[in-house]
Design a protein around this motif. Structure first.
Motif, PDB file in Angstrom:
ATOM      1  N   VAL A  72      25.467  19.904  12.943  1.00 44.93           N
ATOM      2  CA  VAL A  72      25.405  20.147  14.376  1.00 44.93           C
ATOM      3  C   VAL A  72      24.196  21.033  14.630  1.00 44.93           C
ATOM      4  O   VAL A  72      24.032  22.067  13.971  1.00 44.93           O
ATOM      5  CB  VAL A  72      26.689  20.826  14.893  1.00 44.93           C
ATOM      6  N   THR A  73      23.352  20.641  15.546  1.00 42.71           N
ATOM      7  CA  THR A  73      22.144  21.401  15.814  1.00 42.71           C
ATOM      8  C   THR A  73      21.896  21.461  17.314  1.00 42.71           C
ATOM      9  O   THR A  73      22.489  20.718  18.089  1.00 42.71           O
ATOM     10  CB  THR A  73      20.936  20.779  15.098  1.00 42.71           C
ATOM     11  N   GLU A  74      21.019  22.353  17.681  1.00 44.66           N
ATOM     12  CA  GLU A  74      20.658  22.467  19.090  1.00 44.66           C
ATOM     13  C   GLU A  74      19.411  21.642  19.380  1.00 44.66           C
ATOM     14  O   GLU A  74      18.524  21.514  18.516  1.00 44.66           O
ATOM     15  CB  GLU A  74      20.406  23.933  19.438  1.00 44.66           C
ATOM     16  N   LYS A  75      19.352  21.129  20.565  1.00 47.65           N
ATOM     17  CA  LYS A  75      18.184  20.373  20.999  1.00 47.65           C
ATOM     18  C   LYS A  75      16.910  21.176  20.739  1.00 47.65           C
ATOM     19  O   LYS A  75      16.850  22.372  21.027  1.00 47.65           O
ATOM     20  CB  LYS A  75      18.324  20.073  22.488  1.00 47.65           C
ATOM     21  N   GLY A  76      15.916  20.510  20.168  1.00 47.28           N
ATOM     22  CA  GLY A  76      14.641  21.147  19.900  1.00 47.28           C
ATOM     23  C   GLY A  76      14.478  21.659  18.476  1.00 47.28           C
ATOM     24  O   GLY A  76      13.360  21.955  18.050  1.00 47.28           O
ATOM     25  N   LYS A  77      15.575  21.777  17.741  1.00 47.95           N
ATOM     26  CA  LYS A  77      15.505  22.238  16.350  1.00 47.95           C
ATOM     27  C   LYS A  77      15.137  21.087  15.428  1.00 47.95           C
ATOM     28  O   LYS A  77      15.321  19.911  15.759  1.00 47.95           O
ATOM     29  CB  LYS A  77      16.860  22.807  15.910  1.00 47.95           C
TER      30      LYS A  77
END
Lengths: 114, 116
Positions: B12-17
């Protein structure tokens, strides 16, 4: 380009019913044809394959015959079980482009009721 | 190993990473493939390796996607500046003999990527 068309799902059957999942293909060369199965929560597993016209692949009671005249590779099983509930993918591999990537159909979800 | 392995199983990651996905093929398998499985697009080919070279990158959806393979074994798929539409299950497969359409591809369990 190459493509695979599978019948839309979901398909719901009673246990011991006869199963057919249709698959037709378009290819410029001489593809190999595959059926893969994806059980709930698991990865893709090869179910059967056929590598030339009129070959019949078979495994676990499933069969499919490579029909060049109708460009088809329909999956059949005479008597399904609850444990056959899964998503079934038809695929072709053909190397005229220099790669042997699979082209997959959209998948057909099968649900078998006890 | 006995089969194709992939890590992590979930990411799970954040947008832009940026994210890196790893694939360990079956020992001795020369050909390696990456595919993506998403609800809207089904199963799509991304890239094919023969040894350490990638003769077919035609499925990579944008220049944010890249992949490499080292030592003819492990492969890493990198997605830079992740977007929500990158959310999917990323599958790796390997096969023994490159350049043979009859050869079976063996799939790993996949990495489920979720971009928030």
């Amino acid at each position: 380009g190459n493509s695979v068309t599978q019948m839309e799902g979901p398909v719901t059957l009673s246990e011991e019913a006869f199963l057919t999942i249709n698959c037709t293909y378009t290819a410029t060369g001489y593809p190999s044809l595959f059926w893969y199965v994806q059980y709930p929560g698991e990865g893709l597993q090869l179910l059967l394959k056929a590598t030339k016209a009129d070959d019949k692949g078979s495994n676990k009671g499933f069969e499919a015959t490579y029909r060049k005249e109708t460009t088809s590779f329909h999956l059949e099983k005479g008597s399904v079980q609850v444990s056959d509930s899964a998503v079934y993918f038809c695929a072709l591999s053909e190397g005229t482009s220099g790669t042997y990537k699979y082209i997959f159909g959209t998948g057909t979800r099968l649900k078998v009721l006890a | 190993g006995a089969g194709v392995s992939q890590s992590p199983s979930n990411k799970v990651t954040e947008k832009g990473k940026d994210v890196e996905l790893r694939c360990d093929p079956i020992s001795g398998h020369t050909a390696l493939y990456w595919y993506r499985q998403s609800l809207g697009q089904g199963l799509e080919f991304l890239i094919y390796f023969q040894g350490n070279s990638a003769p077919d990158k035609s499925g990579l959806p944008s220049d944010r996607f890249s992949a490499e393979r080292t030592g003819g074994s492990v492969s890493t798929l990198t997605i830079q500046r992740t977007q929500q539409e990158d959310s999917a299950v990323y599958l790796c497969a390997s096969s023994l003999v490159p350049g043979l359409s009859t050869d079976t591809q063996y799939f790993g369990p996949g990495t489920r990527l979720t971009v928030l």
